[in-house]
Design a protein around this motif. Structure first.
Motif, PDB file in Angstrom:
ATOM      1  N   VAL A   1      75.762  64.176  52.959  1.00 22.52           N
ATOM      2  CA  VAL A   1      76.333  63.553  51.971  1.00 22.52           C
ATOM      3  C   VAL A   1      78.004  62.300  52.254  1.00 22.52           C
ATOM      4  CG1 VAL A   1      77.584  62.712  49.728  1.00 22.52           C
ATOM      5  CG2 VAL A   1      75.848  64.130  49.406  1.00 22.52           C
ATOM      6  N   ILE A   2      78.691  62.924  53.060  1.00 23.35           N
ATOM      7  CA  ILE A   2      79.450  62.094  54.031  1.00 23.35           C
ATOM      8  C   ILE A   2      78.869  61.575  54.342  1.00 23.35           C
ATOM      9  CG2 ILE A   2      81.736  62.657  55.996  1.00 23.35           C
ATOM     10  CD1 ILE A   2      81.836  65.116  53.902  1.00 23.35           C
ATOM     11  N   ALA A   3      77.325  61.271  55.784  1.00 20.08           N
ATOM     12  CA  ALA A   3      77.644  60.562  56.310  1.00 20.08           C
ATOM     13  C   ALA A   3      76.750  59.272  55.725  1.00 20.08           C
ATOM     14  CB  ALA A   3      76.179  61.011  57.339  1.00 20.08           C
ATOM     15  N   LEU A   4      76.444  59.694  54.248  1.00 17.84           N
ATOM     16  CA  LEU A   4      75.420  58.196  54.036  1.00 17.84           C
ATOM     17  C   LEU A   4      76.550  57.705  53.179  1.00 17.84           C
ATOM     18  CD1 LEU A   4      72.565  60.074  51.836  1.00 17.84           C
ATOM     19  CD2 LEU A   4      72.320  58.255  53.995  1.00 17.84           C
ATOM     20  N   VAL A   5      77.553  58.451  52.399  1.00 16.76           N
ATOM     21  CA  VAL A   5      79.095  57.794  51.959  1.00 16.76           C
ATOM     22  C   VAL A   5      79.749  56.903  53.233  1.00 16.76           C
ATOM     23  CG1 VAL A   5      80.965  58.162  50.595  1.00 16.76           C
ATOM     24  CG2 VAL A   5      78.894  59.137  49.862  1.00 16.76           C
ATOM     25  N   HIS A   6      80.183  57.471  54.423  1.00 13.80           N
ATOM     26  CA  HIS A   6      80.897  56.347  54.962  1.00 13.80           C
ATOM     27  C   HIS A   6      79.618  55.733  55.164  1.00 13.80           C
ATOM     28  CE1 HIS A   6      81.420  55.970  59.399  1.00 13.80           C
ATOM     29  NE2 HIS A   6      83.068  55.889  59.012  1.00 13.80           N
ATOM     30  N   ARG A   7      78.191  55.932  56.056  1.00 18.01           N
ATOM     31  CA  ARG A   7      77.517  54.245  56.136  1.00 18.01           C
ATOM     32  C   ARG A   7      77.891  53.531  54.896  1.00 18.01           C
ATOM     33  NH1 ARG A   7      77.305  51.817  59.487  1.00 18.01           N
ATOM     34  NH2 ARG A   7      75.567  50.340  59.650  1.00 18.01           N
ATOM     35  N   GLY A   8      77.384  53.383  53.699  1.00 17.93           N
ATOM     36  CA  GLY A   8      77.942  52.660  52.967  1.00 17.93           C
ATOM     37  C   GLY A   8      76.399  52.239  52.201  1.00 17.93           C
ATOM     38  N   ARG A   9      76.901  51.076  50.951  1.00 23.34           N
ATOM     39  CA  ARG A   9      75.684  49.897  51.019  1.00 23.34           C
ATOM     40  C   ARG A   9      74.361  50.898  50.088  1.00 23.34           C
ATOM     41  NH1 ARG A   9      74.163  45.098  54.752  1.00 23.34           N
ATOM     42  NH2 ARG A   9      74.728  44.231  52.074  1.00 23.34           N
TER      43      ARG A   9
ATOM     44  N   ALA B   1      74.828  73.813  50.944  1.00 23.75           N
ATOM     45  CA  ALA B   1      75.591  73.308  51.126  1.00 23.75           C
ATOM     46  C   ALA B   1      76.266  72.719  52.230  1.00 23.75           C
ATOM     47  CB  ALA B   1      76.912  74.008  50.376  1.00 23.75           C
ATOM     48  N   THR B   2      76.659  73.128  53.536  1.00 23.51           N
ATOM     49  CA  THR B   2      77.627  72.743  54.834  1.00 23.51           C
ATOM     50  C   THR B   2      76.545  71.552  54.585  1.00 23.51           C
ATOM     51  OG1 THR B   2      77.770  74.897  54.851  1.00 23.51           O
ATOM     52  CG2 THR B   2      78.113  72.871  56.342  1.00 23.51           C
ATOM     53  N   LEU B   3      74.869  71.590  54.794  1.00 22.31           N
ATOM     54  CA  LEU B   3      74.616  70.400  55.090  1.00 22.31           C
ATOM     55  C   LEU B   3      74.159  69.680  54.763  1.00 22.31           C
ATOM     56  CD1 LEU B   3      71.723  69.248  56.866  1.00 22.31           C
ATOM     57  CD2 LEU B   3      70.259  70.719  55.007  1.00 22.31           C
ATOM     58  N   HIS B   4      74.701  69.729  52.497  1.00 26.24           N
ATOM     59  CA  HIS B   4      73.960  69.244  52.379  1.00 26.24           C
ATOM     60  C   HIS B   4      75.285  67.727  51.691  1.00 26.24           C
ATOM     61  CE1 HIS B   4      72.947  68.875  47.765  1.00 26.24           C
ATOM     62  NE2 HIS B   4      73.600  67.759  47.469  1.00 26.24           N
TER      63      HIS B   4
ATOM     64  N   ALA C   1      68.419  64.781  46.453  1.00 27.08           N
ATOM     65  CA  ALA C   1      68.050  65.464  45.287  1.00 27.08           C
ATOM     66  C   ALA C   1      67.139  66.822  46.055  1.00 27.08           C
ATOM     67  CB  ALA C   1      66.633  64.512  44.773  1.00 27.08           C
ATOM     68  N   GLY C   2      66.680  66.654  47.079  1.00 26.20           N
ATOM     69  CA  GLY C   2      65.858  67.936  47.462  1.00 26.20           C
ATOM     70  C   GLY C   2      66.748  69.334  47.728  1.00 26.20           C
ATOM     71  N   LEU C   3      67.843  68.737  48.520  1.00 27.27           N
ATOM     72  CA  LEU C   3      68.804  69.423  48.957  1.00 27.27           C
ATOM     73  C   LEU C   3      69.874  69.975  47.485  1.00 27.27           C
ATOM     74  CD1 LEU C   3      70.694  67.522  51.886  1.00 27.27           C
ATOM     75  CD2 LEU C   3      69.688  70.106  51.925  1.00 27.27           C
ATOM     76  N   THR C   4      70.020  69.351  46.598  1.00 23.50           N
ATOM     77  CA  THR C   4      70.794  70.052  45.245  1.00 23.50           C
ATOM     78  C   THR C   4      69.274  70.890  44.782  1.00 23.50           C
ATOM     79  OG1 THR C   4      71.935  67.671  45.273  1.00 23.50           O
ATOM     80  CG2 THR C   4      71.654  69.251  43.511  1.00 23.50           C
ATOM     81  N   ALA C   5      67.785  70.636  44.805  1.00 24.15           N
ATOM     82  CA  ALA C   5      67.326  71.726  43.819  1.00 24.15           C
ATOM     83  C   ALA C   5      67.271  72.905  45.389  1.00 24.15           C
ATOM     84  CB  ALA C   5      66.073  70.917  43.827  1.00 24.15           C
TER      85      ALA C   5
ATOM     86  N   TRP D   1      82.808  65.868  46.563  1.00 20.12           N
ATOM     87  CA  TRP D   1      83.146  67.139  45.730  1.00 20.12           C
ATOM     88  C   TRP D   1      82.193  67.522  44.903  1.00 20.12           C
ATOM     89  CZ3 TRP D   1      82.999  67.717  40.792  1.00 20.12           C
ATOM     90  CH2 TRP D   1      83.068  65.922  40.157  1.00 20.12           C
ATOM     91  N   PRO D   2      80.948  67.391  44.608  1.00 19.66           N
ATOM     92  CA  PRO D   2      79.995  68.089  43.850  1.00 19.66           C
ATOM     93  C   PRO D   2      79.749  69.080  44.510  1.00 19.66           C
ATOM     94  CG  PRO D   2      79.961  65.473  43.377  1.00 19.66           C
ATOM     95  CD  PRO D   2      80.638  65.315  44.604  1.00 19.66           C
ATOM     96  N   VAL D   3      79.657  68.819  45.690  1.00 21.39           N
ATOM     97  CA  VAL D   3      78.327  69.759  46.648  1.00 21.39           C
ATOM     98  C   VAL D   3      79.348  71.012  46.857  1.00 21.39           C
ATOM     99  CG1 VAL D   3      77.505  70.475  49.038  1.00 21.39           C
ATOM    100  CG2 VAL D   3      77.777  67.833  47.925  1.00 21.39           C
ATOM    101  N   ALA D   4      80.647  70.949  46.500  1.00 20.43           N
ATOM    102  CA  ALA D   4      81.224  72.095  46.670  1.00 20.43           C
ATOM    103  C   ALA D   4      81.269  72.530  45.014  1.00 20.43           C
ATOM    104  CB  ALA D   4      83.025  71.943  46.947  1.00 20.43           C
TER     105      ALA D   4
END
Lengths: 176, 184
Positions: B63-71, B56-59, B147-151, B33-36
């Protein structure tokens, strides 16, 4: 269950919540017998216990990523299993209530049909008794008769009933 | 009480595993949700939606891929957002500041501001990663990408050069840390 095993479940659960897929199989193998015996004790019915334990395991792993690592893993898992047991009991209770409701609705639904049948029967009766003469109708008590019951009247009533039966058989093909 | 003979544990294991992956995916989607919120912030700051929405879509997908992968990479996402939000806010603020013009020449603040704020954000990111023991290259790289995508979401509003400056600032600081982590 001994405290070490309990701690192991919490550790595996925390690892799975963090996304460590390697924790899945050991956790499944530890949790399944515990959840199965819990549902068996709670429900007392083998088939229901199997069914609910399976649902609880699926539900538990679906929520594994939301597991709070500060909580006891076993208590958390059994909480989900208890919820599934309660859900089954509620469903069974609703199912037991349903036939009564269904019967009531059938009775409610049958009332207009029954009334219609009665009206048809009354109309048929009226049509038949209408074909009888006044003496017969009076003998059958369908018209007011102030006189006391006499042997002649009883004889007349018997004859009127025979005629009524004959008319009914002629019109509807069955005995009155 | 023994389990019924019809019970297929292997099948149940497969179902449970699929449920686990679905649950993680749902949690990852909710966690993005922070991306939105960042995209909305950029749009409210008059950023062109044709630029903000693809980034934002790429971001969100990353994020979803990283959080889904976990750790560790999933835990690095929050650090990436924190590090990237400084250049994002600086860039959005720079848009509102007019160029300093004197004697027929103008100097723009946006490009150096993006570069400097990205470098500061990246230093903060490396510090955050060391504090949280996210010193493995994969999680540092994940944090740097986030960080790069956010910036980028803020900096592209003032030009591609600013976005490159923001990414360069983050890469400049995190690359040595990633390389050191990889050699260990």
């Amino acid at each position: 269950m001994d405290p070490a095993e309990r701690r192991a479940i919490s550790t595996w659960m925390a690892r799975l919540a963090d996304g460590d897929r390697e924790a899945f199989t050991p956790l499944f193998e530890r949790l399944w017998p515990v959840v199965r015996s819990f549902t068996a004790r709670a429900l007392g019915h083998d088939a229901d216990a199997d069914d609910v334990a399976q649902r609880a395991m699926v539900s538990l792993f679906a929520r594994a990523s939301a597991y709070d690592t500060h909580r006891d893993g076993l208590a958390w898992a059994l909480g989900i299993a208890a919820w599934e047991c309660r859900t089954l009991r509620r469903r069974q209770q609703r199912r037991r209530e349903l036939p009564q409701d269904a019967a009531a609705s059938v009775r409610d639904d049958a009332t207009p049909e029954h009334a219609l049948l009665e009206a048809e029967l009354a109309a048929a009766f009226c049509a038949i008794t209408g074909s009888l003469d006044a003496e017969d109708r009076r003998a059958l008590g369908l018209e007011p008769d102030g006189g006391p019951a006499s042997p002649a009247l009883r004889k007349r009533k018997q004859r009127a009933l025979l005629r009524l039966r004959a008319v009914w058989s002629r019109m509807h093909g069955t005995g009155a | 009480m023994a389990p019924g003979p019809e019970l297929d544990l292997a099948r149940l294991r497969v179902r449970a595993r699929a449920a686990y992956e679905r649950g993680r995916l749902r949690a990852a989607i909710r966690g993005a949700w922070p991306v939105a919120a960042l995209a909305l912030l950029c749009l409210l700051a008059d950023a062109p939606w044709t630029v903000v929405l693809p980034i934002a879509t790429l971001h969100a997908v990353v994020v979803i891929a990283l959080v889904h992968r976990g750790r560790a990479p999933a835990r690095a996402v929050a650090g990436g957002w924190l590090a990237g939000s400084l250049p994002l806010l600086v860039a959005l603020a720079s848009c509102k500041v007019p160029h300093a013009c004197a004697g027929g020449s103008c100097s723009a603040f946006c490009l150096p501001a993006c570069l400097a704020s990205a470098a500061v954000g990246a230093i903060a990111l490396v510090g955050h990663a060391r504090r949280r023991r996210l010193d493995d290259p994969a999680s540092l790289l994940a944090a740097a990408v986030i960080a790069g995508l956010t910036a980028c979401m803020g900096c592209v509003t003032i030009g591609l050069a600013s976005a490159i400056a923001a990414l360069g600032g983050i890469a400049l600081v995190t690359a040595p840390a990633v390389l050191v982590g990889a050699r260990r």
